[in-house]
Design a protein around this motif. Structure first.
Motif, PDB file in Angstrom:
ATOM      1  N   ILE A   1       0.839  -1.205   0.000  1.00 43.12           N
ATOM      2  CA  ILE A   1       0.000   0.000   0.000  1.00 43.12           C
ATOM      3  C   ILE A   1       0.873   1.253   0.000  1.00 43.12           C
ATOM      4  O   ILE A   1       0.711   2.145  -0.832  1.00 43.12           O
ATOM      5  CB  ILE A   1      -0.954  -0.004   1.209  1.00 43.12           C
ATOM      6  N   ASP A   2       1.818   1.309   0.937  1.00 47.17           N
ATOM      7  CA  ASP A   2       2.660   2.509   1.053  1.00 47.17           C
ATOM      8  C   ASP A   2       3.500   2.748  -0.196  1.00 47.17           C
ATOM      9  O   ASP A   2       3.740   3.893  -0.589  1.00 47.17           O
ATOM     10  CB  ASP A   2       3.576   2.397   2.273  1.00 47.17           C
ATOM     11  N   ALA A   3       3.972   1.666  -0.834  1.00 48.85           N
ATOM     12  CA  ALA A   3       4.836   1.800  -2.010  1.00 48.85           C
ATOM     13  C   ALA A   3       4.056   1.770  -3.318  1.00 48.85           C
ATOM     14  O   ALA A   3       4.659   1.813  -4.390  1.00 48.85           O
ATOM     15  CB  ALA A   3       5.888   0.686  -2.014  1.00 48.85           C
ATOM     16  N   HIS A   4       2.726   1.698  -3.233  1.00 49.20           N
ATOM     17  CA  HIS A   4       1.861   1.670  -4.425  1.00 49.20           C
ATOM     18  C   HIS A   4       2.266   0.517  -5.362  1.00 49.20           C
ATOM     19  O   HIS A   4       2.408   0.701  -6.567  1.00 49.20           O
ATOM     20  CB  HIS A   4       1.910   3.003  -5.169  1.00 49.20           C
ATOM     21  N   VAL A   5       2.450  -0.649  -4.760  1.00 45.84           N
ATOM     22  CA  VAL A   5       2.870  -1.837  -5.505  1.00 45.84           C
ATOM     23  C   VAL A   5       1.650  -2.651  -5.916  1.00 45.84           C
ATOM     24  O   VAL A   5       0.721  -2.844  -5.134  1.00 45.84           O
ATOM     25  CB  VAL A   5       3.827  -2.700  -4.648  1.00 45.84           C
ATOM     26  N   ASP A   6       1.669  -3.147  -7.168  1.00 47.29           N
ATOM     27  CA  ASP A   6       0.578  -3.979  -7.662  1.00 47.29           C
ATOM     28  C   ASP A   6       0.786  -5.452  -7.348  1.00 47.29           C
ATOM     29  O   ASP A   6      -0.153  -6.164  -6.986  1.00 47.29           O
ATOM     30  CB  ASP A   6       0.428  -3.811  -9.188  1.00 47.29           C
ATOM     31  N   VAL A   7       2.027  -5.922  -7.508  1.00 40.97           N
ATOM     32  CA  VAL A   7       2.335  -7.344  -7.357  1.00 40.97           C
ATOM     33  C   VAL A   7       3.639  -7.494  -6.581  1.00 40.97           C
ATOM     34  O   VAL A   7       4.594  -6.746  -6.805  1.00 40.97           O
ATOM     35  CB  VAL A   7       2.484  -8.040  -8.732  1.00 40.97           C
ATOM     36  N   ALA A   8       3.678  -8.493  -5.687  1.00 40.73           N
ATOM     37  CA  ALA A   8       4.904  -8.797  -4.954  1.00 40.73           C
ATOM     38  C   ALA A   8       5.209 -10.283  -5.074  1.00 40.73           C
ATOM     39  O   ALA A   8       4.293 -11.113  -5.066  1.00 40.73           O
ATOM     40  CB  ALA A   8       4.771  -8.417  -3.485  1.00 40.73           C
ATOM     41  N   ILE A   9       6.495 -10.605  -5.208  1.00 41.88           N
ATOM     42  CA  ILE A   9       6.952 -11.985  -5.119  1.00 41.88           C
ATOM     43  C   ILE A   9       7.617 -12.122  -3.757  1.00 41.88           C
ATOM     44  O   ILE A   9       8.544 -11.371  -3.436  1.00 41.88           O
ATOM     45  CB  ILE A   9       7.966 -12.343  -6.226  1.00 41.88           C
ATOM     46  N   ARG A  10       7.150 -13.043  -2.934  1.00 39.15           N
ATOM     47  CA  ARG A  10       7.669 -13.197  -1.584  1.00 39.15           C
ATOM     48  C   ARG A  10       8.183 -14.616  -1.366  1.00 39.15           C
ATOM     49  O   ARG A  10       7.541 -15.592  -1.772  1.00 39.15           O
ATOM     50  CB  ARG A  10       6.575 -12.903  -0.551  1.00 39.15           C
ATOM     51  N   ILE A  11       9.334 -14.717  -0.698  1.00 31.24           N
ATOM     52  CA  ILE A  11       9.896 -15.990  -0.298  1.00 31.24           C
ATOM     53  C   ILE A  11       9.648 -16.169   1.191  1.00 31.24           C
ATOM     54  O   ILE A  11       9.918 -15.269   1.981  1.00 31.24           O
ATOM     55  CB  ILE A  11      11.417 -16.050  -0.577  1.00 31.24           C
ATOM     56  N   GLY A  12       9.121 -17.322   1.581  1.00 30.15           N
ATOM     57  CA  GLY A  12       8.909 -17.597   2.998  1.00 30.15           C
ATOM     58  C   GLY A  12       7.452 -17.855   3.318  1.00 30.15           C
ATOM     59  O   GLY A  12       6.558 -17.621   2.498  1.00 30.15           O
ATOM     60  N   HIS A  13       7.220 -18.320   4.534  1.00 28.77           N
ATOM     61  CA  HIS A  13       5.854 -18.588   4.982  1.00 28.77           C
ATOM     62  C   HIS A  13       5.155 -17.261   5.250  1.00 28.77           C
ATOM     63  O   HIS A  13       5.721 -16.358   5.861  1.00 28.77           O
ATOM     64  CB  HIS A  13       5.862 -19.466   6.228  1.00 28.77           C
ATOM     65  N   LEU A  14       3.929 -17.140   4.803  1.00 29.27           N
ATOM     66  CA  LEU A  14       3.209 -15.873   4.866  1.00 29.27           C
ATOM     67  C   LEU A  14       2.493 -15.705   6.200  1.00 29.27           C
ATOM     68  O   LEU A  14       1.976 -16.667   6.768  1.00 29.27           O
ATOM     69  CB  LEU A  14       2.185 -15.795   3.729  1.00 29.27           C
ATOM     70  N   ARG A  15       2.479 -14.486   6.663  1.00 31.83           N
ATOM     71  CA  ARG A  15       1.661 -14.156   7.825  1.00 31.83           C
ATOM     72  C   ARG A  15       0.234 -13.913   7.366  1.00 31.83           C
ATOM     73  O   ARG A  15      -0.029 -13.621   6.202  1.00 31.83           O
ATOM     74  CB  ARG A  15       2.193 -12.892   8.509  1.00 31.83           C
ATOM     75  N   ASP A  16      -0.695 -14.026   8.299  1.00 33.95           N
ATOM     76  CA  ASP A  16      -2.086 -13.737   7.957  1.00 33.95           C
ATOM     77  C   ASP A  16      -2.202 -12.273   7.532  1.00 33.95           C
ATOM     78  O   ASP A  16      -1.677 -11.375   8.171  1.00 33.95           O
ATOM     79  CB  ASP A  16      -2.996 -13.980   9.165  1.00 33.95           C
ATOM     80  N   SER A  17      -2.861 -12.045   6.423  1.00 30.50           N
ATOM     81  CA  SER A  17      -3.015 -10.673   5.952  1.00 30.50           C
ATOM     82  C   SER A  17      -4.203 -10.616   5.008  1.00 30.50           C
ATOM     83  O   SER A  17      -4.840 -11.621   4.707  1.00 30.50           O
ATOM     84  CB  SER A  17      -1.743 -10.198   5.231  1.00 30.50           C
ATOM     85  N   SER A  18      -4.473  -9.415   4.534  1.00 31.20           N
ATOM     86  CA  SER A  18      -5.572  -9.228   3.586  1.00 31.20           C
ATOM     87  C   SER A  18      -5.110  -9.410   2.149  1.00 31.20           C
ATOM     88  O   SER A  18      -5.879  -9.209   1.220  1.00 31.20           O
ATOM     89  CB  SER A  18      -6.161  -7.823   3.761  1.00 31.20           C
ATOM     90  N   LEU A  19      -3.837  -9.802   1.964  1.00 30.27           N
ATOM     91  CA  LEU A  19      -3.309  -9.970   0.616  1.00 30.27           C
ATOM     92  C   LEU A  19      -3.786 -11.283   0.009  1.00 30.27           C
ATOM     93  O   LEU A  19      -3.980 -12.277   0.701  1.00 30.27           O
ATOM     94  CB  LEU A  19      -1.778  -9.941   0.637  1.00 30.27           C
ATOM     95  N   VAL A  20      -3.946 -11.276  -1.302  1.00 25.54           N
ATOM     96  CA  VAL A  20      -4.304 -12.481  -2.038  1.00 25.54           C
ATOM     97  C   VAL A  20      -3.005 -13.160  -2.467  1.00 25.54           C
ATOM     98  O   VAL A  20      -2.155 -12.536  -3.108  1.00 25.54           O
ATOM     99  CB  VAL A  20      -5.164 -12.150  -3.265  1.00 25.54           C
ATOM    100  N   ALA A  21      -2.836 -14.428  -2.103  1.00 27.63           N
ATOM    101  CA  ALA A  21      -1.575 -15.137  -2.357  1.00 27.63           C
ATOM    102  C   ALA A  21      -1.797 -16.316  -3.289  1.00 27.63           C
ATOM    103  O   ALA A  21      -2.756 -17.071  -3.139  1.00 27.63           O
ATOM    104  CB  ALA A  21      -0.969 -15.620  -1.045  1.00 27.63           C
ATOM    105  N   THR A  22      -0.885 -16.471  -4.253  1.00 23.24           N
ATOM    106  CA  THR A  22      -0.876 -17.618  -5.152  1.00 23.24           C
ATOM    107  C   THR A  22       0.511 -18.249  -5.092  1.00 23.24           C
ATOM    108  O   THR A  22       1.504 -17.588  -5.388  1.00 23.24           O
ATOM    109  CB  THR A  22      -1.177 -17.199  -6.601  1.00 23.24           C
ATOM    110  N   ARG A  23       0.573 -19.509  -4.707  1.00 19.92           N
ATOM    111  CA  ARG A  23       1.883 -20.166  -4.613  1.00 19.92           C
ATOM    112  C   ARG A  23       2.391 -20.493  -6.010  1.00 19.92           C
ATOM    113  O   ARG A  23       1.658 -21.053  -6.829  1.00 19.92           O
ATOM    114  CB  ARG A  23       1.797 -21.443  -3.777  1.00 19.92           C
ATOM    115  N   VAL A  24       3.662 -20.126  -6.262  1.00 18.19           N
ATOM    116  CA  VAL A  24       4.237 -20.365  -7.589  1.00 18.19           C
ATOM    117  C   VAL A  24       5.418 -21.325  -7.544  1.00 18.19           C
ATOM    118  O   VAL A  24       5.998 -21.652  -8.583  1.00 18.19           O
ATOM    119  CB  VAL A  24       4.670 -19.041  -8.254  1.00 18.19           C
ATOM    120  N   GLY A  25       5.798 -21.780  -6.355  1.00 19.00           N
ATOM    121  CA  GLY A  25       6.893 -22.731  -6.281  1.00 19.00           C
ATOM    122  C   GLY A  25       7.562 -22.701  -4.930  1.00 19.00           C
ATOM    123  O   GLY A  25       6.994 -22.219  -3.931  1.00 19.00           O
TER     124      GLY A  25
END
Length: 300
Positions: A129-153
């Motif tokens: 939100i703060d960085a006005h980002v549309d998409v993020a690629i994240r490595i690691g186990h996700l914390r509960d959040s309002s983000l929509v997550a799709t596992r890619v590998g």
């Protein structure tokens, strides 16, 4: 409103002015005008930091919502909800961006000529939100959040060392052998602490060794390991070339933990811009394909 939000996020008027590329005096004048317009103080300013008044905290929350609505309407006016066009902001860890994401981005841009991409490479998690980002690629186990997550590998975390070091200090047979062993630690959210799994019991143990060398990039960790400074724990794709060239060797493979998941994230929206939908549909299968060669724990 944008100046107020930026001032709070940056922590000072001067930092916000630099980010917005305007004189500090201009920003200060507009903040003063805003406070005069609403009839109350919004910020408490000192030489060291900015604090919000109670009214300022309420106003800031409302301002963020209003600015988000304005941004969405501008996107609609620009046609981003009727055709794939406009700027798409993506953030990803440095090495994942370079080794896995950039080839996908190149193909995507070739297919969608009306879309521009701004790629933010950072090993720290960027606030979407703060960085006005549309998409993020994240490595690691996700914390509960309002983000929509799709596992890619997933990616394996592997321990490697140079032949020179192994000859000099011996081949570690168990994780306990790393206590007192020279280590190079990559300071990252997923790899700063070294975890191992007992192959017989499945029990997870942690080796909190004081590093001989602490670095802030995987490339530096790999280079130091090649130079014989110490063993290091990095993601497999960071060290694949050095292992293939015989510069480093895998150690303690039978004690590896489960591969670290990789997800594609985006904010939940009532209506998704077509540029975002196009990128997700395009990138997810390709990222899964590119990450499929990693993440498999070798049989021992």
């Amino acid at each position: 409103m944008e100046m107020l939000v930026s001032s709070v996020e940056q922590g000072s008027l001067s930092a916000a002015a630099r980010k917005l590329r305007i004189p500090v005096a201009t920003l200060t004048r507009h903040i003063n005008d805003l406070e005069a317009l609403v009839g109350t103080k919004l910020l408490v300013r000192s030489t060291r930091k900015l604090d919000l008044t109670d009214a300022g905290a309420d106003y800031l929350a409302a301002a963020k919502q209003i600015l988000e609505q304005v941004d969405e309407q501008q996107r609609r006016a620009a046609g981003e909800f009727t055709a794939p066009r406009g700027e798409l902001v993506i953030t990803a860890p440095v090495q994942v961006a370079r080794l896995r994401l950039l080839p996908v981005v190149d193909q995507f841009l070739a297919q969608y000529p009306e879309i521009r991409i701004r790629l933010l490479q950072s090993d720290r998690n960027v606030d979407l939100i703060d960085a006005h980002v549309d998409v993020a690629i994240r490595i690691g186990h996700l914390r509960d959040s309002s983000l929509v997550a799709t596992r890619v590998g997933s990616l394996r975390a592997v321990v490697v060392a140079s032949t020179e070091l192994l000859t000099k200090r011996g081949m570690p047979a168990t994780p306990e052998d790393l206590r007192g062993y020279p280590c190079v630690v990559f300071d990252s959210p997923n790899l700063s602490t070294w975890h191992f799994r007992n192959p017989d019991t499945g029990e997870i143990s942690t080796i909190a060794e004081v590093p001989r060398l602490l670095v802030s990039s995987p490339d530096a960790a790999v280079d130091a390991a090649i130079d014989g400074i110490g063993a290091t724990l990095v993601l497999e794709h960071d060290v694949a070339a050095a292992v293939s060239a015989g510069k480093l060797r895998h150690i303690l493979q039978e004690f590896e933990v489960e591969p670290i998941p990789v997800h594609l994230l985006h904010l939940s929206r009532k209506v998704m811009p077509m540029k975002l939908r196009a990128f997700i549909d395009f990138a997810v299968p390709k990222l899964r394909e590119k990450l499929a060669e990693f993440g498999r724990v070798p049989s021992v």
